[in-house]
Design a protein around this motif. Structure first.
Motif, mmCIF file in Angstrom:
data_model
loop_
_atom_site.group_PDB
_atom_site.id
_atom_site.type_symbol
_atom_site.label_atom_id
_atom_site.label_comp_id
_atom_site.label_asym_id
_atom_site.label_seq_id
_atom_site.Cartn_x
_atom_site.Cartn_y
_atom_site.Cartn_z
ATOM 1 N N GLY A 245 0.844 -1.189 0.000
ATOM 2 C CA GLY A 245 0.000 0.000 0.000
ATOM 3 C C GLY A 245 0.877 1.236 0.000
ATOM 4 N N ASP A 246 0.391 2.298 -0.621
ATOM 5 C CA ASP A 246 1.252 3.477 -0.734
ATOM 6 C C ASP A 246 1.330 4.267 0.568
ATOM 7 N N ILE A 247 2.503 4.831 0.788
ATOM 8 C CA ILE A 247 2.733 5.711 1.936
ATOM 9 C C ILE A 247 2.020 7.036 1.694
ATOM 10 N N ALA A 248 2.271 7.574 0.515
ATOM 11 C CA ALA A 248 1.643 8.814 0.060
ATOM 12 C C ALA A 248 2.014 8.999 -1.401
ATOM 13 N N ILE A 249 1.319 9.910 -2.068
ATOM 14 C CA ILE A 249 1.589 10.226 -3.474
ATOM 15 C C ILE A 249 1.759 11.726 -3.586
ATOM 16 N N GLY A 250 2.880 12.154 -4.156
ATOM 17 C CA GLY A 250 3.200 13.570 -4.239
ATOM 18 C C GLY A 250 2.591 14.275 -5.438
ATOM 19 N N ARG A 251 2.742 15.555 -5.437
ATOM 20 C CA ARG A 251 2.215 16.421 -6.499
ATOM 21 C C ARG A 251 2.886 16.123 -7.839
ATOM 22 N N MET A 252 2.103 16.088 -8.904
ATOM 23 C CA MET A 252 2.614 15.894 -10.260
ATOM 24 C C MET A 252 2.933 17.259 -10.862
ATOM 25 N N LYS A 253 4.182 17.406 -11.344
ATOM 26 C CA LYS A 253 4.638 18.688 -11.887
ATOM 27 C C LYS A 253 5.254 18.483 -13.272
ATOM 28 N N TYR A 254 5.108 19.509 -14.098
ATOM 29 C CA TYR A 254 5.656 19.433 -15.449
ATOM 30 C C TYR A 254 7.177 19.370 -15.420
ATOM 31 N N LEU A 255 7.717 18.549 -16.299
ATOM 32 C CA LEU A 255 9.161 18.470 -16.496
ATOM 33 C C LEU A 255 9.611 19.575 -17.431
ATOM 34 N N SER A 256 10.859 19.992 -17.285
ATOM 35 C CA SER A 256 11.424 21.028 -18.158
ATOM 36 C C SER A 256 12.860 20.654 -18.498
ATOM 37 N N THR A 257 13.532 21.531 -19.216
ATOM 38 C CA THR A 257 14.922 21.273 -19.592
ATOM 39 C C THR A 257 15.875 21.411 -18.402
ATOM 40 N N GLU A 258 15.419 22.031 -17.328
ATOM 41 C CA GLU A 258 16.247 22.203 -16.132
ATOM 42 C C GLU A 258 15.896 21.132 -15.100
ATOM 43 N N TRP A 259 16.896 20.765 -14.291
ATOM 44 C CA TRP A 259 16.644 19.811 -13.224
ATOM 45 C C TRP A 259 15.606 20.376 -12.250
ATOM 46 N N LYS A 260 14.700 19.530 -11.812
ATOM 47 C CA LYS A 260 13.713 19.883 -10.795
ATOM 48 C C LYS A 260 13.695 18.795 -9.733
ATOM 49 N N ALA A 261 13.295 19.178 -8.526
ATOM 50 C CA ALA A 261 13.109 18.217 -7.441
ATOM 51 C C ALA A 261 11.621 17.933 -7.286
ATOM 52 N N PHE A 262 11.305 16.669 -7.028
ATOM 53 C CA PHE A 262 9.933 16.219 -6.837
ATOM 54 C C PHE A 262 9.883 15.467 -5.505
ATOM 55 N N ASN A 263 8.910 15.801 -4.668
ATOM 56 C CA ASN A 263 8.870 15.271 -3.310
ATOM 57 C C ASN A 263 7.545 14.616 -2.964
ATOM 58 N N MET A 264 7.627 13.682 -2.054
ATOM 59 C CA MET A 264 6.481 13.153 -1.325
ATOM 60 C C MET A 264 6.903 13.084 0.137
ATOM 61 N N HIS A 265 6.044 13.492 1.060
ATOM 62 C CA HIS A 265 6.383 13.367 2.476
ATOM 63 C C HIS A 265 5.113 13.303 3.308
ATOM 64 N N THR A 266 5.292 12.908 4.560
ATOM 65 C CA THR A 266 4.155 12.782 5.473
ATOM 66 C C THR A 266 4.288 13.736 6.653
ATOM 67 N N LEU A 267 5.088 14.775 6.483
ATOM 68 C CA LEU A 267 5.326 15.739 7.556
ATOM 69 C C LEU A 267 4.178 16.734 7.687
ATOM 70 N N SER A 268 3.864 17.073 8.915
ATOM 71 C CA SER A 268 2.896 18.143 9.168
ATOM 72 C C SER A 268 3.596 19.478 8.944
ATOM 73 N N PRO A 269 2.853 20.571 8.773
ATOM 74 C CA PRO A 269 3.498 21.887 8.647
ATOM 75 C C PRO A 269 4.422 22.198 9.819
ATOM 76 N N GLN A 270 4.028 21.783 11.015
ATOM 77 C CA GLN A 270 4.857 22.041 12.185
ATOM 78 C C GLN A 270 6.162 21.242 12.107
ATOM 79 N N GLN A 271 6.070 19.979 11.676
ATOM 80 C CA GLN A 271 7.284 19.165 11.543
ATOM 81 C C GLN A 271 8.208 19.690 10.446
ATOM 82 N N LEU A 272 7.632 20.199 9.380
ATOM 83 C CA LEU A 272 8.468 20.739 8.304
ATOM 84 C C LEU A 272 9.364 21.867 8.818
ATOM 85 N N ASN A 273 8.841 22.634 9.746
ATOM 86 C CA ASN A 273 9.617 23.743 10.300
ATOM 87 C C ASN A 273 10.553 23.300 11.411
ATOM 88 N N SER A 274 10.119 22.348 12.219
ATOM 89 C CA SER A 274 10.919 21.943 13.368
ATOM 90 C C SER A 274 11.903 20.808 13.064
#
Length: 279
Positions: A245-274
């Motif tokens: 079963g999936d942990i989570a599924i991240g946002r789908m974003k358009y690819l471009s000629t430049e490198w991009k980072a793509f993320n999935m996480h289960t952090l709350s807004p508070q955890q993202l900061n702390s």
């Protein structure tokens, strides 16, 4: 004998005295300059722009997808935006995990026939109950297949994967399918009792299939997103989500000629900061 009785000697003494004074002044000024330079702040150095940022991490689990995913029914709860699945609570008797990514096209026809998707640095980390980030896996050794866009019956076909000298792999998009990818080594062990948060990330860009051919990358309409699965074990067979079963599924974003980072996480807004992941 008086100095005045010998003018040459007087001039010599005066000149020697003058040189001594000048030398002392030079030394003092030199020391002052050194002290001044030592007290100055270091000149700012040029820092390579980060592919990933805290803002990107937040947006990749909060904003809608950048485009519609062709062939994916709207009944899928991740068809419009990122969402959490099992999150930080896998079943107690499941002991394996794997990060993955997926590539779709939007509803527009595929025009970019000389474009490949270059993928690298697929990684999965967990935040332990002791509040420490630890890597499950980090790899640019990546494998994948083309699956039906709605993943029906797990039907898949081989993909035209090419190893890239700059690291990672590239793949040509196959219309009518998505491209689903994961680390070549497969699943890794996990402790289901020690997960406070999960973070998966990958980097991707568009490159040319034939370097001598037309550059049609600006016409590409491919979207990529990151995700991850919990599994019952390292060797469990797929049985229609009874052993995975999936942990989570991240946002789908358009690819471009430049490198991009793509993320999935289960952090709350508070955890993202702390306790942000080591992005």
């Amino acid at each position: 004998m008086k100095v005045g009785d010998h003018p040459d000697l007087a001039l010599s003494l005066i000149w020697s005295f003058t040189l001594d004074i000048m030398a002392r002044i030079f030394i003092i000024n030199f020391i002052i300059c050194l002290l001044f330079l030592a007290c100055q702040p270091e000149a700012p150095q040029k820092i390579e722009e980060r592919l990933n940022t805290l803002e990107t991490l937040k947006h990749d689990m909060s904003l809608p997808h950048e485009g519609e995913l062709n062939g994916l029914p709207s009944s899928f709860d991740w068809s419009q935006q990122a969402r959490i699945g099992w999150g930080n609570n896998p079943p107690e008797d499941w002991f394996a995990v794997i990060p993955w990514g997926q590539v779709y096209r939007d509803p527009n026809p595929v025009i970019a026939k000389n474009t490949r998707i270059h993928i690298r640095n697929l990684q999965a980390w967990y935040l332990s109950k002791a509040n420490k980030w630890t890597a499950w896996i980090q790899s640019s050794d990546i494998f994948g297949k083309h699956y039906l866009e709605n993943y029906e019956d797990d039907i898949n076909v081989a993909a035209s994967i090419r190893q890239e000298g700059a690291g990672g792999i590239s793949v040509a998009f196959k219309d009518g399918y998505n491209f689903h990818f994961w680390p070549t080594q497969g699943r890794v062990d996990m402790n289901p009792q020690d997960i406070k948060a999960v973070w998966v990330a990958v980097e991707a860009r568009l490159i040319l299939d034939d370097s001598e051919g037309p550059d049609d990358r600006e016409e590409a309409n491919f979207l990529l997103g990151a995700g991850g699965d919990y599994w019952r074990s390292l060797t469990a067979e797929w049985d229609n989500f009874k052993s995975s079963g999936d942990i989570a599924i991240g946002r789908m974003k358009y690819l471009s000629t430049e490198w991009k980072a793509f993320n999935m996480h289960t952090l709350s807004p508070q955890q993202l900061n702390s306790a942000p992941p080591p992005y």
